[in-house]
Motif scaffolding. Sequence first.
Motif, short mmCIF file in Angstrom:
data_model
loop_
_atom_site.label_atom_id
_atom_site.label_comp_id
_atom_site.label_asym_id
_atom_site.label_seq_id
_atom_site.Cartn_x
_atom_site.Cartn_y
_atom_site.Cartn_z
N ALA A 316 1.06 -1.13 0.02
CA ALA A 316 0.12 -0.13 0.29
C ALA A 316 0.78 1.16 -0.16
N LEU A 318 0.80 4.85 0.84
CA LEU A 318 -0.04 5.59 1.63
C LEU A 318 0.39 7.02 1.89
N VAL A 340 -0.99 4.05 9.05
CA VAL A 340 -0.81 2.54 9.41
C VAL A 340 -2.29 1.73 9.82
N CYS A 343 -3.35 0.83 6.25
CA CYS A 343 -2.82 -0.24 5.72
C CYS A 343 -3.23 -1.57 6.26
N GLN A 344 -3.74 -1.60 7.65
CA GLN A 344 -4.19 -2.79 8.48
C GLN A 344 -5.71 -2.93 7.62
N ALA A 348 -3.17 -4.98 3.86
CA ALA A 348 -1.79 -4.98 3.01
C ALA A 348 -0.86 -5.36 3.71
N LEU A 351 3.60 -1.50 3.80
CA LEU A 351 3.37 -0.12 3.73
C LEU A 351 4.56 0.79 3.30
N TRP A 377 4.06 2.10 13.31
CA TRP A 377 4.17 0.53 12.84
C TRP A 377 4.67 -0.17 13.72
N ASP A 386 8.48 -4.67 6.60
CA ASP A 386 7.31 -4.48 6.04
C ASP A 386 6.88 -3.10 5.99
#
Length: 401
Positions: A316, A318, A340, A343-344, A348, A351, A377, A386
Amino acid sequence: MTEQTERSLAEQPPDTERLPDTERLPPAAPGEAAERGGGAGHTPGPATGEATTDVPVLPHATTDVPVLPHATPPPLTAPRPLGEPRTWPRDFTHRLTAPLPGVRALARIAREGKLRPPPETLAEIQQLPFAPGPMPAADTTTLAVTWAGHASWIIRIGGLTVLTDPVWSRKILGTPARVTPVGVRWEDLPPVDAVVISHNHYDHLDAPTVKRLPRHTPLLLPAGLAPWARRRGFTRVTDLDWWEAVELPAPGGPVRLDFVPAHHWSKRTLTDTCRSLWGGWLLTAPDGRRIHFAGDTGYGHWFEEIGRRYPGIDLALLPIGAYDPRWMLRPVHTDPEEAVRACQDLGARALAPMHWSTFLLSGEPPLEPLHRVRAAWAATGRPRADLWDLPVGASRVLAAH
């Protein structure tokens, strides 16, 4: 907020009726296609039904049918023809998920003086990460991203090179000059096979950069923006509504690109507020790997719905910057913690932060987005590898499944 947006807000009539917080999204009715073009703005300005309060409220559900997290997602739409002529509604104001701030919000932001980072933090500009390097070699199986700065990415997918929101200009209308150089020189780009645009704000749709492209370059745009591109001589132009898609032929097999919702808005002139759509893009490689490019967006329910419809997103892209002050920018710009969380919601795996470290568009210190996204994160317990917190100019390859 840009200086020209401030001027346009000041010239508008007083605030009128507030958009309902639970505005529904009716199907796009056929309408006369009006050409768009022109001039202004990055932070929301007045529109029909603008807010009567200084603080916009971001609702969490505006769809026709409630989102059921465990419901079977609808099938993906069949790809539409490339270059298809379309007609659209006169405007897309009904797609807003928060009312746009009006004149009183402008007065408050001017009174508080928070349009730029505090002067004592500007020394941080020298520490912004910038590490240009050669782009990775790419074949038909490669999926790689290179961050050129802001929301501009070079995506290698299925043997194609796709640019997102390309801005190679040193300065955009109404903002200070960029604080980091472009991460990849224009002359070092491989041949560009397609360009995707998220919306028409000047820091995402940069006419001087777009004009550097060959006129046969396929442009994939939000609904209502095709006339803007055709007036500039582009011959392969496709504009899409949310949840619509096209396929690009590629050496490794067709690459699918879906236009998906975002919590944002559009404007380039004093008279075209929300006359074209806004959104993000979902790019699917021939082997099924997926990248979500969010464009410019606030946090909200759309992320969970995108993840539901497109399971297995690998990366992602973002936004994490241009978020202060929150009372003004929360509906349209995610802060690092919200990125963040988004993304969850998307499901995904990784990020890659963007929309920071390039143009100073709001009040947060230049390095704050990076520190906050790393902390957010880490708090999730997800693998540090990640979080692709790339310097401007850096690249990374997404491993095959």
